[in-house]
Design a protein around this motif. Structure first.
Motif, PDB file in Angstrom:
ATOM      1  N   LEU A   1      -2.969   5.356  -6.650  1.00 54.60           N
ATOM      2  CA  LEU A   1      -3.852   5.319  -5.489  1.00 54.60           C
ATOM      3  C   LEU A   1      -4.811   4.141  -5.450  1.00 54.60           C
ATOM      4  O   LEU A   1      -5.186   3.680  -4.370  1.00 54.60           O
ATOM      5  CB  LEU A   1      -4.646   6.626  -5.424  1.00 54.60           C
TER       6      LEU A   1
ATOM      7  N   LYS B   1      -8.328   6.514   1.426  1.00 55.14           N
ATOM      8  CA  LYS B   1      -7.550   6.274   0.203  1.00 55.14           C
ATOM      9  C   LYS B   1      -8.466   6.064  -1.004  1.00 55.14           C
ATOM     10  O   LYS B   1      -8.167   6.527  -2.112  1.00 55.14           O
ATOM     11  CB  LYS B   1      -6.642   5.073   0.379  1.00 55.14           C
TER      12      LYS B   1
ATOM     13  N   SER C   1      -3.096   1.013  -4.068  1.00 58.11           N
ATOM     14  CA  SER C   1      -2.804   1.322  -2.676  1.00 58.11           C
ATOM     15  C   SER C   1      -4.061   1.158  -1.825  1.00 58.11           C
ATOM     16  O   SER C   1      -4.031   0.540  -0.742  1.00 58.11           O
ATOM     17  CB  SER C   1      -2.277   2.751  -2.546  1.00 58.11           C
ATOM     18  N   ALA C   2      -5.175   1.694  -2.305  1.00 61.02           N
ATOM     19  CA  ALA C   2      -6.443   1.592  -1.572  1.00 61.02           C
ATOM     20  C   ALA C   2      -6.899   0.147  -1.437  1.00 61.02           C
ATOM     21  O   ALA C   2      -7.408  -0.261  -0.388  1.00 61.02           O
ATOM     22  CB  ALA C   2      -7.517   2.415  -2.291  1.00 61.02           C
TER      23      ALA C   2
ATOM     24  N   GLU D   1       2.101   7.484  -6.296  1.00 56.34           N
ATOM     25  CA  GLU D   1       0.793   8.077  -6.602  1.00 56.34           C
ATOM     26  C   GLU D   1      -0.101   7.171  -7.445  1.00 56.34           C
ATOM     27  O   GLU D   1      -0.869   7.649  -8.293  1.00 56.34           O
ATOM     28  CB  GLU D   1       0.973   9.440  -7.270  1.00 56.34           C
TER      29      GLU D   1
ATOM     30  N   LYS E   1      -9.606   9.442  -2.041  1.00 53.72           N
ATOM     31  CA  LYS E   1      -8.540  10.162  -2.724  1.00 53.72           C
ATOM     32  C   LYS E   1      -8.383   9.650  -4.147  1.00 53.72           C
ATOM     33  O   LYS E   1      -8.180  10.428  -5.084  1.00 53.72           O
ATOM     34  CB  LYS E   1      -7.225  10.002  -1.951  1.00 53.72           C
TER      35      LYS E   1
ATOM     36  N   ASP F   1       1.412   4.027  -2.947  1.00 58.18           N
ATOM     37  CA  ASP F   1       1.098   5.406  -2.594  1.00 58.18           C
ATOM     38  C   ASP F   1       2.277   6.329  -2.902  1.00 58.18           C
ATOM     39  O   ASP F   1       2.084   7.465  -3.345  1.00 58.18           O
ATOM     40  CB  ASP F   1       0.753   5.496  -1.109  1.00 58.18           C
TER      41      ASP F   1
ATOM     42  N   ALA G   1       0.840  -1.204   0.000  1.00 56.73           N
ATOM     43  CA  ALA G   1       0.000   0.000   0.000  1.00 56.73           C
ATOM     44  C   ALA G   1       0.872   1.251   0.000  1.00 56.73           C
ATOM     45  O   ALA G   1       0.595   2.215  -0.718  1.00 56.73           O
ATOM     46  CB  ALA G   1      -0.930  -0.007   1.211  1.00 56.73           C
ATOM     47  N   GLN G   2       1.936   1.214   0.784  1.00 59.49           N
ATOM     48  CA  GLN G   2       2.833   2.367   0.860  1.00 59.49           C
ATOM     49  C   GLN G   2       3.635   2.529  -0.426  1.00 59.49           C
ATOM     50  O   GLN G   2       3.833   3.648  -0.905  1.00 59.49           O
ATOM     51  CB  GLN G   2       3.786   2.214   2.050  1.00 59.49           C
TER      52      GLN G   2
END
Length: 288
Positions: free
Chosen positions: A108, A134, A111-112, A106, A137, A103, A99-100
């Protein structure tokens, strides 16, 4: 009368498009989208079905790797292979890392989705809030009209799960209210949630911002001004001042609009925005 209404609509649409172009904040971008970008977002009360909200992790991962550094893509692939065979806490830790990683570049959506995996296993308030935030976003930033409603539904589900754990969580209620206003139910239900948040926390910037934007979208510029003035008193930001200026301009309060535009310009430090505001200020001064 009709001419004045059309003029206000043109001003509003122009301001919204500019705000999106300048990307002051990801949250704001998602709350006010041009009409053409919201075509496929569910209408009020029209919930996306769980099946329709499914997003292929492998597909978005593949798409993401096509636009990032090759070495990093290989690193993520190795982590994903480990993730597929891991179990329990080991899988959760790998999901956190992935996830990091996504992220950081970018990307997303993947990551979410990894944050959702974590929340599904941990089932804690914070894990669901992280996933919901997330997804919102990602929803705010995607231009994929088919992906938008899926991300909004995912965010709605995450915030609903968070509310089930702690119905007093202002962050969960704010997030849920925003998803409802954006299409996951009747807008006024979402507005009621946000109003309750502000009642309990009058200085809640995110809830006030959402209510202010809704007021702009519905042409209630006087109410929008109250919201944005409250926001800038607590935490001045370029987007809040820009919205405030737009609201003043729509009510013909040109001196106040000029002042707010200039404050937005100063805080943003964006050359493109500065050029627009300089032109806007010149136009408004001619009307005074």
């Amino acid at each position: 009368m009709m001419t004045n209404i059309r003029t206000k609509q043109i001003i509003l649409i122009s301001a919204v498009v500019l705000l999106i172009a300048f990307l002051f904040t990801r949250d704001i971008k998602g709350l006010v989208k041009p009409k053409e970008q919201t075509t496929n977002v569910p209408a009020a009360g029209q919930l996306t079905t769980p099946a329709a909200a499914e997003i292929s992790l492998s597909e978005v991962s593949t798409e993401g790797k096509n636009v990032i550094n090759e070495n990093l893509a290989k690193e993520i692939t190795a982590l994903e292979n480990d993730f597929k065979t891991a179990k329990g806490n080991d899988q959760v830790e790998l999901a956190k890392t992935l996830a990091q990683k996504w992220d950081d570049v970018e990307q997303l959506v993947p990551s979410a989705l990894y944050l959702e995996v974590i929340a599904d296993q941990q089932k804690t308030l914070q894990s669901w809030l992280a996933a919901g935030g997330k997804f919102m976003k990602a929803y705010d930033n995607t231009k994929d009209s088919l992906m938008q409603p899926k991300l909004l539904q995912k965010a709605n589900t995450a915030y609903t799960a968070a509310m089930a754990i702690d119905s007093m969580s202002l962050e969960a209620k704010t997030g849920l209210g925003i998803t409802v206003v954006d299409g996951m139910g009747a807008p006024m239900q979402g507005i009621a949630m946000l109003l309750d948040v502000v009642k309990r926390d009058p200085k809640n910037a995110k809830a006030n911002m959402s209510l202010g934007i809704f007021a702009i979208k519905s042409g209630q510029f006087d109410k929008a001004i109250i919201r944005f003035e409250d926001i800038v008193k607590v935490k001045p930001s370029p987007d809040a001042y820009f919205y405030l200026a737009t609201s003043y301009e729509n009510l013909g309060k040109n001196k106040e609009a000029i002042d707010a535009y200039l404050k937005s310009k100063k805080l943003a430090g964006n050359p493109t925005l500065s050029k627009f505001i300089d032109k806007k200020v010149t136009e408004l001064k001619e009307k005074i």
